[in-house]
Design an enzyme around this catalytic site. Structure first.
Site, PDB file in Angstrom:
ATOM      1  N   ASP A 186       0.694  -1.107   0.032  1.00 50.51           N
ATOM      2  CA  ASP A 186      -0.075   0.159   0.046  1.00 50.51           C
ATOM      3  C   ASP A 186       0.840   1.324   0.066  1.00 50.51           C
ATOM      4  O   ASP A 186       0.837   1.978   1.071  1.00 50.51           O
ATOM      5  CB  ASP A 186      -0.972  -0.075   1.155  1.00 50.51           C
ATOM      6  CG  ASP A 186      -1.939   1.004   1.179  1.00 50.51           C
ATOM      7  OD1 ASP A 186      -2.309   1.784   0.012  1.00 50.51           O
ATOM      8  OD2 ASP A 186      -2.730   1.317   2.364  1.00 50.51           O
TER       9      ASP A 186
HETATM   10  C1  SPV Z   1      -7.463   1.985   3.116  1.00 58.37           C
HETATM   11  O1  SPV Z   1      -8.298   1.148   3.408  1.00 58.37           O
HETATM   12  O2  SPV Z   1      -6.785   1.711   2.266  1.00 58.37           O
HETATM   13  C2  SPV Z   1      -7.250   3.291   3.955  1.00 58.37           C
HETATM   14  C3  SPV Z   1      -7.476   3.445   5.156  1.00 58.37           C
HETATM   15  O3  SPV Z   1      -6.723   4.240   3.274  1.00 58.37           O
HETATM   16  S1  SPV Z   1      -6.069   2.839   6.252  1.00 58.37           S
HETATM   17  O4  SPV Z   1      -5.748   1.571   5.677  1.00 58.37           O
HETATM   18  O5  SPV Z   1      -6.388   2.997   7.405  1.00 58.37           O
HETATM   19  O6  SPV Z   1      -5.056   3.750   5.856  1.00 58.37           O
HETATM   20 MG    MG Z   2      -5.737   3.744   1.786  1.00 60.00          MG
END
Ligand code: SPV
Ligand code: MG
Length: 533
Positions: free
Chosen positions: A54
């Site tokens: 991510d």
């Molecule tokens: C996601 O679900 O990718 C988000 C929320 O951006 S978090 O993972 O809490 O950043």
């Molecule tokens: Mg996110």
């Protein structure tokens, strides 16, 4: 209602609404079926499911492809987690246009710098974008959207990076001023208190969104009381799937067999259901390859009253409009996708000169009845099959309506009172109700069928056209074979099978009513009327 409109309605709802994470079309389908009013296409779970981090590793094209597969399957509006907007303001404009074109409800962008890192990783070291630059991006997005309802939510990470409450409020205010439709205030605190404080100080009307991943035990009433518009359950379906997959994989690895896990996992049938396999079966009927459709036309008898016209040929070869009568029915059948057509001959088989059909012969046509003729073509009596007399003429729409029926057995019945007036000995039908007087979509079923149904009871006459499908053709074929072995069975008509199925076996046979627009050729007058049909 469009997806952007639906998403907007959730944000404007007086109640606290929620949206649920989905990372592909399958999870979107499952989330929607659970009743989730909207979906969160999370960057964390989209990338995890894709085998990436991510950290802005997925390209815009990759996420758009996934989103497209999701919106193709669900009505629930999607709020897409657009990270930092895939570049500067101009890239974000491209993204917004592409999301609108794919019927995504909205996008949320966060005030970090590219490549961003997930909020729960090294959060204190993360850098926030300059406010002006981020506001420019919001304005650019609002100017680019193709749908006026499209939602652009602005997310501040001020609380995540430890910049404090006043920075968070200040940023949120400027983002709203720049045109953001909603503010997402993210927090990694383990209680709702931090976001609650933010809400108590938020004096503007823009709806507030929160992501209670770390403060998940907060009761819904607390969100409602504090004035949260939308709660995002941001990763729960993928996390559920991961646990289930790990568990089953370990069980299979440990035991060397899948025997123990069968009761824990969805059936293959459930996968078919989620893939909408049934929808394909339905579409195949309308658009698909129609080769499985068959037809059996009975053309064995000479009939009476047309001696001159049938001296050298069977009835169905009498010319109507310059062509053998049967050609018209063949044309209709082919137009409806029926390719596999069988014709049972009897009288003057050589006179039946038509191409592209399979012939069967009932050599004992003079001593036997329709059931015997049909039994010659029993190899074709399976699957989806139209059963018809070879000497009937009818308008094309009648066959089209028959082909649209999804009942296992369907009969076309003339509901006009003509058969009573003409006094002819047709296959009389008693259906569950007489034909409607005007337009009506009621369904009718067969009660009984035969020459002896009294005038006051008969609701119509079978025109000699029926369709058998799947289990319907199996039931019909089995009973036809059995009736044939009974005393006198050789002389029975097709109607006897329908009658017995309905009356003795209580089998549901659908009746479609028509009003005239057909003719069976029994006399010179019929030949004349045939020209009109
Ligand atoms: C996601 O679900 O990718 C988000 C929320 O951006 S978090 O993972 O809490 O950043
Ligand atoms: Mg996110």
């Amino acid at each position: 209602m469009t997806a952007p409109r639906r998403l907007r309605a959730l944000l404007e709802s007086p109640r606290t609404e929620y949206i649920l994470e989905a990372h592909n079309a399958l999870s979107a389908t499952i989330a929607e079926a659970s009743g989730a009013p909207g979906l969160w296409a999370s960057s964390l779970t989209l990338s995890a499911a894709y085998g990436m981090r991510d950290n802005s590793e997925m390209t815009m094209t990759q996420v758009l492809d996934i989103l497209e597969s999701m919106t193709a399957r669900v009505e629930a509006p999607i709020l897409f987690d657009g990270d930092t907007g895939y570049g500067q303001f101009s890239h974000f404009q491209q993204l917004v246009k592409k999301l609108c074109a794919r019927e995504v409800g909205g996008v949320c962008i966060e005030d970090k710098v590219f490549p961003k890192t997930n909020s729960f990783l090294q959060s204190e070291q993360q850098q926030l974008a300059p406010v002006d630059e981020f506001c420019g991006k919001i304005r650019a997005g609002k100017d680019a959207q193709l749908d006026s309802d499209f939602v652009i939510a602005a997310r501040t990470e001020a609380l995540i990076t430890g910049l404090g409450m006043s920075e968070a409020l200040d940023r949120a205010e400027q983002y709203a001023e720049a045109g953001a439709d909603a503010i997402l205030v993210h927090s990694k605190a383990h209680t709702f208190a931090q976001v609650q404080e933010f809400l108590s100080k938020w004096k503007r009307n823009e709806p507030i969104i929160c992501v209670p991943t770390t403060y998940y035990s907060t009761p819904t009433e607390a969100f409602q009381q504090a004035g949260v518009s939308l709660v995002i359950w941001a990763n729960h379906l993928l996390r559920a799937a991961v646990t289930a997959m790990q568990d089953v994989a370990q069980q299979i690895a440990g035991s060397g067999t899948a025997r123990g896990v069968e009761d824990q996992i969805a059936s293959v049938k459930e996968l078919f259901r989620l893939q909408d396999t049934e929808g394909l079966t339905e579409s195949e009927r309308v658009y698909g390859q129609r080769s499985p459709f068959r037809a059996i036309l009975l053309a064995a008898t000479r009939g009476s009253g047309l001696d001159d016209l049938t001296r050298d040929r069977p009835k169905c070869m009498i010319p109507i409009g310059g062509k053998p009568a049967i050609e018209k029915q063949l044309q209709h059948l082919r137009a409806e996708g029926v390719r596999d057509i069988s014709v049972v001959r009897g009288y003057k088989p050589k006179g039946l000169a038509i191409d592209g059909v399979t012939f069967f012969d009932n050599h004992r046509w003079q001593q036997t009845g329709e059931l015997s003729s049909l039994s010659e073509a029993r190899s074709a009596l399976k699957g989806d099959v139209v059963l018809a007399y070879g000497d009937i003429l009818y308008k094309r729409y009648i066959l089209h309506e028959l082909m649209a029926s999804d009942a296992p057995i369907t009969l076309v019945v003339d509901g006009s009172r003509e058969f009573l007036e003409s006094g002819k000995q047709g296959d009389r039908v008693q259906a569950s109700a007489p034909p409607p007087s005007g337009y009506d979509e009621s369904e009718y079923t067969l009660v009984a069928m035969g020459h002896d149904i009294p005038d006051g009871v008969a609701t119509g006459e079978w025109i000699g056209l029926a369709r058998l499908r799947g289990e319907g053709s199996t039931r019909f074929a089995d009973l036809a074979a059995e009736l044939l072995t009974r005393p006198g069975g050789e002389k029975l008509d097709i109607a006897a099978v329908f009658d017995s199925l309905a009356r003795e076996h209580g089998y549901p046979i659908r009746v479609i009513y028509v009003q005239r627009d057909w003719v069976d050729i029994n006399s010179m007058a019929d030949v004349a009327r045939g020209h009109a049909v």
